[in-house]
Design an enzyme around this catalytic site. Sequence first.
Site, PDB file in Angstrom:
ATOM      1  N   LYS A   1     -66.038 107.544   9.500  1.00 60.05           N
ATOM      2  CA  LYS A   1     -66.594 108.793   8.984  1.00 60.05           C
ATOM      3  C   LYS A   1     -66.808 109.739  10.158  1.00 60.05           C
ATOM      4  CE  LYS A   1     -70.557 110.267   6.127  1.00 60.05           C
ATOM      5  NZ  LYS A   1     -71.746 109.721   5.406  1.00 60.05           N
TER       6      LYS A   1
ATOM      7  N   SER B   1     -71.718 110.637   0.501  1.00 58.42           N
ATOM      8  CA  SER B   1     -71.025 111.576   1.371  1.00 58.42           C
ATOM      9  C   SER B   1     -69.886 110.950   2.175  1.00 58.42           C
ATOM     10  CB  SER B   1     -72.029 112.203   2.341  1.00 58.42           C
ATOM     11  OG  SER B   1     -72.614 111.203   3.177  1.00 58.42           O
TER      12      SER B   1
ATOM     13  N   SER C   1     -74.812 106.924   0.125  1.00 57.67           N
ATOM     14  CA  SER C   1     -73.544 107.485   0.595  1.00 57.67           C
ATOM     15  C   SER C   1     -72.459 106.474   0.958  1.00 57.67           C
ATOM     16  CB  SER C   1     -73.790 108.408   1.791  1.00 57.67           C
ATOM     17  OG  SER C   1     -74.423 109.587   1.369  1.00 57.67           O
TER      18      SER C   1
END
Length: 351
Positions: free
Chosen positions: A59, A134, A158
Amino acid sequence: MVREYLERIKKYDREINSFLTVAEESAFEKASRADEALETLGEAALRRYPLLGVTVAFKDLFLTRGIRTTAGSKVLESYVPPYTATVVERLEKAGCILIGKTNCDAWAHGASGENSDFGPTKNPWRPEFVPGGSSSGSAAAVAANFSLLSFGTDTGGSIRQPANFCGVVGLKPTYGAVSRYGIIAMASSLDSVGHFTRTVNDSRAVFEITKSEDKKDSTLKSGEGVKPKGKIRLGIPREYFVAGLDKEVEKSVLAAAQVFKKEGVELVEVSLPHTKYAISVYYIIQPAEVSSNLGRYDGIRYGNGRNSFGAEAKRRIMLGTYVLSAGYYDAYYLKAMKVRSKIILDFEQAF
């Protein structure tokens, strides 16, 4: 293997948008080193490097020295960090090959993958659906078979939610199990570091590499988990099964509980009486910590100016600054922290 993954990314990711940066050159270099290790050491290479040759995507909150890290925001559009996160270092030492940095809701603010300043991530199974967020790009990358392994962060779901939406294995470890050093913070008292894999066994193998202290993150705790002496009990909180819960979700959760029961786990109904306040508490504490953490991005030392912040980041900064302001600190933030302690106590006393 690296070549196959890179070719799949080139061919299919234009539609999915799971990657913000693809580290093709460095990936090939590390793949060559992995081949050399296997030729030189044979099977001993796998004992020295337990994840030798495994591709990994991070990420775009994880700092990677020499490779762009944006947090999904135009503020850090061209930022190249001078050091690397602990988790990245540990995986590289275990033999992993960094294949790229994945898309995410900017600053990890979101639950759909639509809030990235570089465009939304699509669900690989059905592009008209969201992948969750996310950590959207990380979940989508594993689901689309762009990488064997990927990493994300989880503050309020997330990792867990996009893992569910994309049909992959997601692990959000206990807070304080995995170092957050070198990872751009959202809400420091809530952020956890976890990963996505295709199997549970893979997930366990990765966790064995990433867990434990690094002398850089003061929240970390060392040691193995404590194995219960007697029968394992699994709590089913009655406050989670209330009006408004989707029947399909309820059915799936109870079916999953029965899987544990068949394995010898005792199911126990428990009460968490302060559950109804959890969301309200979260939406005070989280924006407060967000506003504090984003204060460092002033465009002077690095990154673009504050006018590059997106609408969602601005909303959270304003809300967080408000609840921390002199006139409202006691009424909102302090009260939320007290209720948070009550919620924690509910779990400690559940059995």
